[in-house]
Design an enzyme around this catalytic site. Structure first.
Site, PDB file in Angstrom:
ATOM      1  N   THR A  81       9.888   2.822  -9.149  1.00  0.00           N
ATOM      2  CA  THR A  81      10.701   2.285 -10.246  1.00  0.00           C
ATOM      3  C   THR A  81      10.142   0.914 -10.583  1.00  0.00           C
ATOM      4  OG1 THR A  81      12.264   1.756  -8.483  1.00  0.00           O
ATOM      5  CG2 THR A  81      12.932   3.454 -10.024  1.00  0.00           C
TER       6      THR A  81
ATOM      7  N   ARG B 158      14.424  10.206   0.589  1.00  0.00           N
ATOM      8  CA  ARG B 158      13.227   9.406   0.319  1.00  0.00           C
ATOM      9  C   ARG B 158      12.001  10.287   0.154  1.00  0.00           C
ATOM     10  NH1 ARG B 158      11.749   4.509  -0.065  1.00  0.00           N
ATOM     11  NH2 ARG B 158      13.447   3.065  -0.390  1.00  0.00           N
TER      12      ARG B 158
ATOM     13  N   ASP C 111      19.635  -4.465  -7.457  1.00  0.00           N
ATOM     14  CA  ASP C 111      18.222  -4.218  -7.794  1.00  0.00           C
ATOM     15  C   ASP C 111      17.568  -3.238  -6.826  1.00  0.00           C
ATOM     16  OD1 ASP C 111      18.586  -5.978  -9.832  1.00  0.00           O
ATOM     17  OD2 ASP C 111      17.106  -7.453  -9.174  1.00  0.00           O
TER      18      ASP C 111
ATOM     19  N   PRO D 249       0.820  -1.226   0.000  1.00  0.00           N
ATOM     20  CA  PRO D 249       0.000   0.000   0.000  1.00  0.00           C
ATOM     21  C   PRO D 249       0.847   1.265   0.000  1.00  0.00           C
ATOM     22  CG  PRO D 249      -0.006  -1.016   2.182  1.00  0.00           C
ATOM     23  CD  PRO D 249       0.777  -1.933   1.295  1.00  0.00           C
ATOM     24  N   PHE D 250       2.157   1.115   0.259  1.00  0.00           N
ATOM     25  CA  PHE D 250       3.016   2.304   0.353  1.00  0.00           C
ATOM     26  C   PHE D 250       3.958   2.471  -0.836  1.00  0.00           C
ATOM     27  CE2 PHE D 250       2.227   0.863   4.786  1.00  0.00           C
ATOM     28  CZ  PHE D 250       1.339   1.881   5.126  1.00  0.00           C
TER      29      PHE D 250
ATOM     30  N   GLU E 265      18.685  -2.392  -3.744  1.00  0.00           N
ATOM     31  CA  GLU E 265      19.001  -2.598  -2.319  1.00  0.00           C
ATOM     32  C   GLU E 265      20.501  -2.460  -2.135  1.00  0.00           C
ATOM     33  OE1 GLU E 265      17.053  -3.372   0.404  1.00  0.00           O
ATOM     34  OE2 GLU E 265      15.300  -3.098  -0.874  1.00  0.00           O
TER      35      GLU E 265
ATOM     36  N   THR F 271       0.152  -5.833   2.348  1.00  0.00           N
ATOM     37  CA  THR F 271       1.274  -6.011   3.283  1.00  0.00           C
ATOM     38  C   THR F 271       1.262  -4.944   4.372  1.00  0.00           C
ATOM     39  OG1 THR F 271       2.786  -4.728   1.916  1.00  0.00           O
ATOM     40  CG2 THR F 271       2.734  -7.096   1.539  1.00  0.00           C
ATOM     41  N   GLU F 272       1.757  -5.351   5.542  1.00  0.00           N
ATOM     42  CA  GLU F 272       1.829  -4.426   6.681  1.00  0.00           C
ATOM     43  C   GLU F 272       3.265  -4.120   7.042  1.00  0.00           C
ATOM     44  OE1 GLU F 272      -0.486  -6.415   9.606  1.00  0.00           O
ATOM     45  OE2 GLU F 272      -2.366  -5.882   8.631  1.00  0.00           O
TER      46      GLU F 272
ATOM     47  N   ASP G 218       9.896  -2.416  -7.971  1.00  0.00           N
ATOM     48  CA  ASP G 218      10.961  -3.421  -8.065  1.00  0.00           C
ATOM     49  C   ASP G 218      11.269  -4.059  -6.715  1.00  0.00           C
ATOM     50  OD1 ASP G 218      11.332  -3.162 -10.796  1.00  0.00           O
ATOM     51  OD2 ASP G 218      12.706  -1.482 -10.575  1.00  0.00           O
TER      52      ASP G 218
HETATM   53  N1  LIG Z   1       3.567  -2.510   4.192  1.00  0.00           N
HETATM   54  C1  LIG Z   1       4.819  -2.161   3.972  1.00  0.00           C
HETATM   55  N2  LIG Z   1       5.431  -1.234   4.754  1.00  0.00           N
HETATM   56  C2  LIG Z   1       6.698  -0.843   4.503  1.00  0.00           C
HETATM   57  N3  LIG Z   1       7.462  -1.325   3.519  1.00  0.00           N
HETATM   58  C3  LIG Z   1       6.909  -2.245   2.703  1.00  0.00           C
HETATM   59  C4  LIG Z   1       5.574  -2.706   2.876  1.00  0.00           C
HETATM   60  N4  LIG Z   1       5.298  -3.600   1.920  1.00  0.00           N
HETATM   61  C5  LIG Z   1       6.405  -3.714   1.186  1.00  0.00           C
HETATM   62  N5  LIG Z   1       7.381  -2.903   1.639  1.00  0.00           N
HETATM   63  C6  LIG Z   1       8.745  -2.691   1.121  1.00  0.00           C
HETATM   64  O1  LIG Z   1       8.753  -1.457   0.407  1.00  0.00           O
HETATM   65  C7  LIG Z   1       9.812  -1.451  -0.522  1.00  0.00           C
HETATM   66  C8  LIG Z   1       9.493  -0.569  -1.706  1.00  0.00           C
HETATM   67  O2  LIG Z   1       8.330  -1.014  -2.307  1.00  0.00           O
HETATM   68  P1  LIG Z   1       8.013  -1.018  -3.853  1.00  0.00           P
HETATM   69  O3  LIG Z   1       9.105  -1.631  -4.580  1.00  0.00           O
HETATM   70  O4  LIG Z   1       6.655  -1.607  -3.996  1.00  0.00           O
HETATM   71  O5  LIG Z   1       7.848   0.523  -4.193  1.00  0.00           O
HETATM   72  P2  LIG Z   1       8.776   1.592  -4.845  1.00  0.00           P
HETATM   73  O6  LIG Z   1       8.155   2.895  -4.537  1.00  0.00           O
HETATM   74  O7  LIG Z   1       9.030   1.309  -6.279  1.00  0.00           O
HETATM   75  O8  LIG Z   1      10.090   1.371  -4.116  1.00  0.00           O
HETATM   76  P3  LIG Z   1      11.332   2.254  -3.972  1.00  0.00           P
HETATM   77  O9  LIG Z   1      10.944   3.193  -2.877  1.00  0.00           O
HETATM   78  O10 LIG Z   1      12.346   1.226  -3.559  1.00  0.00           O
HETATM   79  O11 LIG Z   1      11.604   2.925  -5.268  1.00  0.00           O
HETATM   80  C9  LIG Z   1       9.991  -2.897  -0.918  1.00  0.00           C
HETATM   81  O12 LIG Z   1      11.357  -3.222  -0.848  1.00  0.00           O
HETATM   82  C10 LIG Z   1       9.185  -3.696   0.107  1.00  0.00           C
HETATM   83  O13 LIG Z   1       9.986  -4.662   0.744  1.00  0.00           O
HETATM   84  C1  LIG Z   2      22.648  13.459 -18.413  1.00  0.00           C
HETATM   85  C2  LIG Z   2      21.554  12.514 -18.204  1.00  0.00           C
HETATM   86  C3  LIG Z   2      21.942  11.375 -17.343  1.00  0.00           C
HETATM   87  C4  LIG Z   2      20.844  10.377 -17.249  1.00  0.00           C
HETATM   88  C5  LIG Z   2      21.367   9.077 -16.772  1.00  0.00           C
HETATM   89  C6  LIG Z   2      20.320   8.028 -16.849  1.00  0.00           C
HETATM   90  C7  LIG Z   2      20.909   6.671 -16.672  1.00  0.00           C
HETATM   91  C8  LIG Z   2      19.793   5.705 -16.491  1.00  0.00           C
HETATM   92  C9  LIG Z   2      20.275   4.304 -16.478  1.00  0.00           C
HETATM   93  C10 LIG Z   2      19.166   3.394 -16.074  1.00  0.00           C
HETATM   94  C11 LIG Z   2      19.681   2.312 -15.245  1.00  0.00           C
HETATM   95  C12 LIG Z   2      18.576   1.491 -14.672  1.00  0.00           C
HETATM   96  C13 LIG Z   2      19.144   0.548 -13.707  1.00  0.00           C
HETATM   97  C14 LIG Z   2      18.071  -0.161 -12.963  1.00  0.00           C
HETATM   98  C15 LIG Z   2      18.044  -0.213 -11.669  1.00  0.00           C
HETATM   99  C16 LIG Z   2      16.992  -0.921 -10.943  1.00  0.00           C
HETATM  100  O1  LIG Z   2      17.230  -2.300 -10.933  1.00  0.00           O
HETATM  101  C17 LIG Z   2      16.952  -0.484  -9.483  1.00  0.00           C
HETATM  102  C18 LIG Z   2      15.728  -1.095  -8.830  1.00  0.00           C
HETATM  103  O2  LIG Z   2      14.596  -0.420  -9.188  1.00  0.00           O
HETATM  104  N1  LIG Z   2      16.841   0.944  -9.366  1.00  0.00           N
HETATM  105  C19 LIG Z   2      17.757   1.635  -8.728  1.00  0.00           C
HETATM  106  O3  LIG Z   2      18.712   1.131  -8.241  1.00  0.00           O
HETATM  107  C20 LIG Z   2      17.544   3.116  -8.627  1.00  0.00           C
HETATM  108  C21 LIG Z   2      18.809   3.847  -8.958  1.00  0.00           C
HETATM  109  C22 LIG Z   2      19.018   3.919 -10.420  1.00  0.00           C
HETATM  110  C23 LIG Z   2      19.962   5.023 -10.736  1.00  0.00           C
HETATM  111  C24 LIG Z   2      19.687   5.631 -12.093  1.00  0.00           C
END
Ligand SMILES: Nc1ncnc2c1ncn2[C@@H]1O[C@H](COP(=O)(O)OP(=O)(O)OP(=O)(O)O)[C@@H](O)[C@H]1O
Ligand SMILES: CCCCCCCCCCCCC/C=C/[C@@H](O)[C@H](CO)NC(=O)CCCCC
Ligand SMILES: [Ca+2]
Length: 595
Positions: free
Chosen positions: A236, A299, A546, A134-135, A548, A165-166, A192
């Protein structure tokens, strides 16, 4: 009327127009007839792309509204759209309402179409376990699921068990520990990070059941039967984009409903005798690790935090010393610079299936071929390891192209989703303008590898060592841990395949998590002392796996070919015909068109 067990043909009306409709094996088609009974335009839908067949006049916008009639039936199928500009192929729900001359004929059509669906689409899921974060992203996961996804599952007759999920890792733990009998797949509504939870749950569960240790990098892991579906609702959604071609909840739902199946390579990351994490997208050190670490402080900015942190890290102009060892893949089969792209029905990936599972002689319950005889301990390290030492802006390992809206062709545009290899991209230290050129080329179609400080290798495994004495997380709380990546069993049963590894795995995971926290705290302190535009550059970066942060600098990565399967089919290669219809390559590589 012409009918047998598999074929039905008759006149039908759509609106005021008369059509000759034919259900013939794998296709349902209807051809407009003029007054002289001459054929005009034909619409043809593969049975595999039918979503449902309903009696009466049924509307779906997006809630279902039924008007009971004796002579109508409504067919729902997949309709393709292209928003242009290479934005990918979107799927929506197409609806056609047919009128029959008699009730008897209407009932025959409904029965025969439903039978065809059962016979010709055996891999469709019947029951799914759905996890909603949900977040995630813009916190719209629940709304997206209930307004766009659930009604389509209902229309397709799919039953679900939904968990909102909670806490973080709830979905992973549920898959690892709970009874999953009767489920044909697991689905996440999130980004992701949520996908990664499902990935770890599904792989971990499968290895537990097979009695295999995830800690031993030489073990051939058991491919997973349970499919994973992704409804993109995060900030993402790189994995969804790279496997479907668009980030659209309805498109992904329809891929799940028809039971599409896309195998995916997975990279396992190890530190000495510990399994650390799985990755499908990016294992990145240097720039991408620093961007992720930096972004944690922002964040509150949401998805924009990556752009902001990217600028900060770019301005800090850091580079890191280290030694990269890699095991090259067979260069005869493909290359990261061969200018090909992995599209739906990719022949490089199909040929890899035969290579990865050579004696495929058993069919799993989902209908996919897996070998019963491949050795779980055949050496994965065949071949000559190569070494590159130096100072790097970034080191990236990706099992797939990792394309995303930010980078439409991705980190490695010619990488394949399921060929059993990953691409290792080494960007050596260079002047800031050079690095900016490299980054900028990710956003357009210029070749990011055609730069003198960049090299790319197609690999099966990679090992990284920082300069001696620099693995700070390692020194932190474990003075005894050795520097060798492929470590032997340390005598506590931690790497022992066949032993009671589940208990020790929990102990190890706790250690990894604990070290992650300690490592991250120490890193935060380091970053405070030498922030992005700092006085003293740190000598080690951090790994981004990915999305983390990893708590270790010294790592070993191994690619496991086609370890999991997604409800997807890869990116459909699109084109627009001269009369404005959208075309795509079908599984046999032929172009077909749709209105
Ligand atoms: N209920 C919850 N409360 C807090 N965190 C959660 C919950 N459910 C899932 N998560 C965690 O939140 C993280 C981010 O979630 P998600 O990938 O869905 O969103 P996102 O906005 O794309 O993430 P990010 O903030 O990493 O870009 C996940 O790694 C997951 O483990
Ligand atoms: C001058 C212009 C410059 C623009 C540069 C753009 C470069 C973009 C490259 C795209 C790379 C994608 C890599 C994918 C990463 C994801 O598995 C991962 C999980 O969601 N995301 C991050 O780690 C989040 C962090 C990703 C950092 C981009
Ligand atoms: Ca691959």
């Amino acid at each position: 009327m012409d009918t047998d067990a598999h074929r039905l043909e008759s006149s039908l009306w759509v609106g005021r127009k008369r059509y000759r409709a034919v259900l013939n094996g794998w296709h349902f088609s209807w051809t407009l007839l003029d007054k002289q009974n001459r054929d005009r335009k034909t619409v043809s839908v593969p049975v595999s792309e039918l979503i449902g067949v309903e009696e009466g006049q049924v509307e779906f916008q997006p809630q279902k509204k039924v008007t009971e009639t004796d002579r109508d039936f409504t067919v729902f199928s997949i309709k393709r759209h292209c928003k242009g500009g290479g934005s990918g192929v979107f799927w929506t729900l197409g609806r056609t309402q047919f009128y029959c001359p008699s009730r008897d004929l209407r009932d025959r059509w409904v029965t025969q179409l439903r039978n065809a669906l059962k016979t010709h689409s055996p891999s469709r899921p019947h029951r799914l376990l759905v996890f909603i974060n949900p977040f995630g992203g813009k916190k719209r996961g629940r709304k997206i699921y209930h307004s766009l996804v659930a009604p389509l599952f209902e229309l397709a007759g799919i039953s679900t068990h939904v968990v909102v999920t909670e806490r973080a890792n709830q979905a992973r733990d549920h898959i690892l520990k709970k009874d999953l009998t009767g489920f044909d797949g697991v689905v996440c509504v999130g980004g992701d990070g949520m996908f990664s939870e499902l990935l770890h749950g599904v792989i971990g569960r499968t290895q537990q059941e097979a009695g295999l240790s995830e800690h031993d990098p030489t073990v051939t892991l058991q491919p997973c039967d349970l499919h994973i579906g992704i409804i993109p609702a995060g900030s993402t959604d790189c994995v969804c984009f790279a496997t479907v071609g668009v980030n659209d909840p309805v498109t992904s739902t329809l891929h799940i409903i028809i039971g599409d199946s896309q195998p995916l390579d997975v990279c396992s990351v190890h530190h000495t005798s510990l399994f650390v994490r799985y990755s499908v997208s990016l294992v990145g050190y240097g720039f991408y690790g620093d961007v992720l670490a930096e972004s944690e402080r922002y964040r509150w900015m949401g998805p924009l935090r990556y752009d902001f942190s990217g600028c900060m890290v770019f301005l800090s102009n850091r580079s890191y010393r280290g030694k990269v060892y890699f095991l090259p893949a067979d260069s005869q089969l493909s290359s990261p610079r061969d200018n090909t792209r992995c599209f739906a029905g990719c022949h490089v990936c199909s040929e890899s299936t035969e290579r990865l599972f050579p004696q495929s002689d058993s069919i799993s319950h989902t209908g996919f071929l897996y070998s019963t005889q491949y050795s779980q301990h055949s050496s994965p390290w065949e071949g000559e390891w190569e070494t590159v030492e130096g100072e790097f802006k970034c080191i990236s390992l990706t099992c797939m192209s990792s394309c995303c809206p930010r980078s439409p062709l991705g980190l490695s545009p010619s990488a394949h989703l399921a060929d059993g290899t990953a691409d290792l991209i080494l960007v050596r230290d260079t002047h800031p303008l050079g690095f900016l050129t490299y980054l900028h080329r990710h956003t357009n179609s210029q070749d990011q590898f055609d730069l003198p400080f960049v090299e790319v290798h197609r690999v099966k495994a990679v090992r990284f060592s920082p300069p001696p004495g620099e693995d700070e997380a390692e020194q932190l709380d474990d003075p005894d841990s050795g520097g060798t990546v492929m470590a032997e069993d340390d005598g506590q049963g931690e790497t022992a395949a066949g032993g009671d590894w589940t208990g020790s795995a929990q102990h190890l995971s706790a250690r990894v998590q604990e070290r992650g926290v300690v490592g991250t705290k120490k890193r935060a302190k380091r970053d405070f002392l030498c922030g992005p535009c700092c006085r003293r550059s740190p000598s080690v970066s951090v790994w981004n796996c990915d999305g983390e942060l990893l708590p270790f600098t010294e790592v070993l990565c191994r690619v496991h070919g086609q370890l999991v399967r997604l409800f997807a089919r890869g990116i459909e290669e699109e084109f627009v015909t001269c009369n404005g219809t959208l075309g795509k390559k079908n599984f046999k590589g032929r172009y077909i068109t749709h209105t």
